[in-house]
Structures are given as C-alpha cells and as structure tokens.
Scaffold this motif. Structure first.
Motif, PDB file in Angstrom:
ATOM      1  N   GLU A 119       0.830  -1.207   0.000  1.00 36.23           N
ATOM      2  CA  GLU A 119       0.000   0.000   0.000  1.00 36.23           C
ATOM      3  C   GLU A 119       0.861   1.253   0.000  1.00 36.23           C
ATOM      4  O   GLU A 119       0.558   2.231  -0.687  1.00 36.23           O
ATOM      5  N   GLN A 137       2.141   1.730  -3.526  1.00 36.91           N
ATOM      6  CA  GLN A 137       1.126   2.279  -4.423  1.00 36.91           C
ATOM      7  C   GLN A 137       0.936   3.776  -4.194  1.00 36.91           C
ATOM      8  O   GLN A 137       0.796   4.548  -5.158  1.00 36.91           O
ATOM      9  N   ASP A 175       3.924   5.480  -5.688  1.00 37.45           N
ATOM     10  CA  ASP A 175       3.829   5.513  -7.151  1.00 37.45           C
ATOM     11  C   ASP A 175       2.987   6.698  -7.614  1.00 37.45           C
ATOM     12  O   ASP A 175       3.348   7.398  -8.573  1.00 37.45           O
TER      13      ASP A 175
END
Length: 253
Positions: A60, A63, A66
C-alpha cells in the motif's frame, strides 16, 4: 488390383491423419510453451516489482508512493507548479501503521519519493526565470518554516499526552524511524518526529537512509549534482538573509 489400390489409399489416409494429429500436437505444445513462458515472466515481474513479495502494508505504501512520484514527474516536466505537489501527510500516517519488521522495505519506497521530490524541486526552480527565483525561494522557506512549527507543535502535543498518561499520540502509535524521516521532510530533515527515533533501530535506519542517499548521488549526473549544489547555496544564502539558520530540512512544497 482394386484391393491393393484401396489398401494403399487407406495407408495414405492414415499417414495423412497421423501427420495432421502430429502437427496439431506440436502446435499445442508450442502454444503451451509460449503461454507458460509468458506466465513465468509475468510472475517474475510481479515479484520483482514487489506486488507478490511485499506484505500488504508495504504494498500500500508503494502504491501511494507511485501516485505521488507520478505527480512529482509532472512538476519536473513543468506541467504543474511545485507548490501543487502532493503532501507527505497521508504517507506519514501510513508509515506509522507499518509493522516494525517491514519498515526497511517501506523506507526503500519512501526513498523513491524523496528522490522524485528532489528532482522536482531542482527542476521547477531552474525552470523559472532568474528574476523570479528569489520570490520562489521565499515561498518555499515560508512553507518549510510552517511545517517545522507544525511538527514541533505535534511533537509537543505527543509529549504532553504521554506525560498525562494519554498514550503515545496520533494513530495510537509512537512514530517509528521511517515515519520520523518523512515527518522531518525526508533523509535530510533537520527535525525528528519524536522520541521513537532513538536507539539501535533508529541508528540502523539512519545508516540505511545515508546509504540510499549515497547511491542516489552516485547515480546522478554531474549536471544534476552541480544544480543541487547551486540550489542549496542559493537556499542557504536566502535563509541567512532572512535571519534563519542554513539547512531548514526539506524545502519546498
């Protein structure tokens, strides 16, 4: 004669059928082979990217990083101003929830974010006309000082909560070393996030951050290092002119 001819025709038909079956099996075998290879390559990519190998908490964080890295890349390309870059706060909160044994993995992800932010910080500054750069430095310094005061107030509140027996503070946890790095603005931050950064674990995390910083420097170009040095010189000179100490933690935003 007719019987011999029929026999030859039957043998030829049987041979042709077996040839077709053999070609079909070979085609099926090649298809399965290619499919298996693609599957293995896909699994290898997922493993290398951490999708399969990372625990959910780290996945998580990755992500979220990112998404923020993508925003910083937009800043670096001049598509949006640096002040519109995303806040670290959601990631700071998420880092506090990462189990202790996975914080080094999460720290690697945060290192990517700090590198992207640094690139955006430099690029957005040097994209400005020289006449506008001092005003942008002043804006970044004000933002940095506001974050520093907010961190100090939060740290004081946590200390007060602990002294009153109210627990470790926000999120029900004491900030671990990676969260402190984020709260202080990254690897170069001047202020810590609380008492949780002391002790051997914090030392190991600090060593890891220093090693990641060294790798980033080694991988950067001479032009990038020259720009970074010039930016830090201009920032420190401006802070001095405003009566502030040089090196105010993570600048910008």
């Amino acid at each position: 004669m007719s019987t011999a001819t029929n026999r030859r025709q039957a043998v030829a038909a049987l041979a042709a059928e077996r040839a077709r079956q053999g070609a079909g099996r070979r085609l099926l075998g090649r298809t399965l082979g290619v499919g298996t290879l693609l599957l293995l390559l896909g699994l290898a990519w997922l493993w290398a990217s951490g999708v399969l190998s990372s625990p959910p908490a780290v996945a998580e964080v990755r992500q979220m990083v990112d998404r923020q890295v993508a925003e910083y890349e937009r800043v670096s390309r001049g598509e949006v101003p640096f002040e519109s870059a995303p806040s670290f706060e959601p990631l700071i909160d998420k880092m506090r929830s990462v189990p202790k044994e996975y914080r080094d993995q999460a720290g690697e992800q945060m290192s990517r974010l700090f590198a992207a932010r640094e690139r955006a910080e430099m690029a957005s500054y040097f994209q400005l006309p020289p006449a506008q750069r001092q005003a942008e430095l002043d804006r970044r310094i004000r933002a940095d000082e506001a974050r520093r005061k907010a961190r100090e107030a939060e740290r004081e509140k946590r200390n007060q909560d602990r002294s009153n027996g109210g627990g470790p503070g926000r999120s029900g946890q004491q900030a671990g070393p990676p969260a402190q790095a984020a709260a202080s603005g990254g690897p170069n931050g001047a202020a810590g996030g609380g008492a949780g950064g002391r002790g051997p674990a914090a030392g190991r995390t600090e060593d890891g951050r220093n090693e990641r910083m060294k790798r980033r420097l080694d991988q950067s170009s001479p032009e990038s290092r020259a720009q970074q040095a010039e930016y830090r010189r201009a920032m420190d000179a401006r802070r001095k002119a405003l009566g502030l100490p040089a090196g105010g933690g993570r600048r910008g935003g």
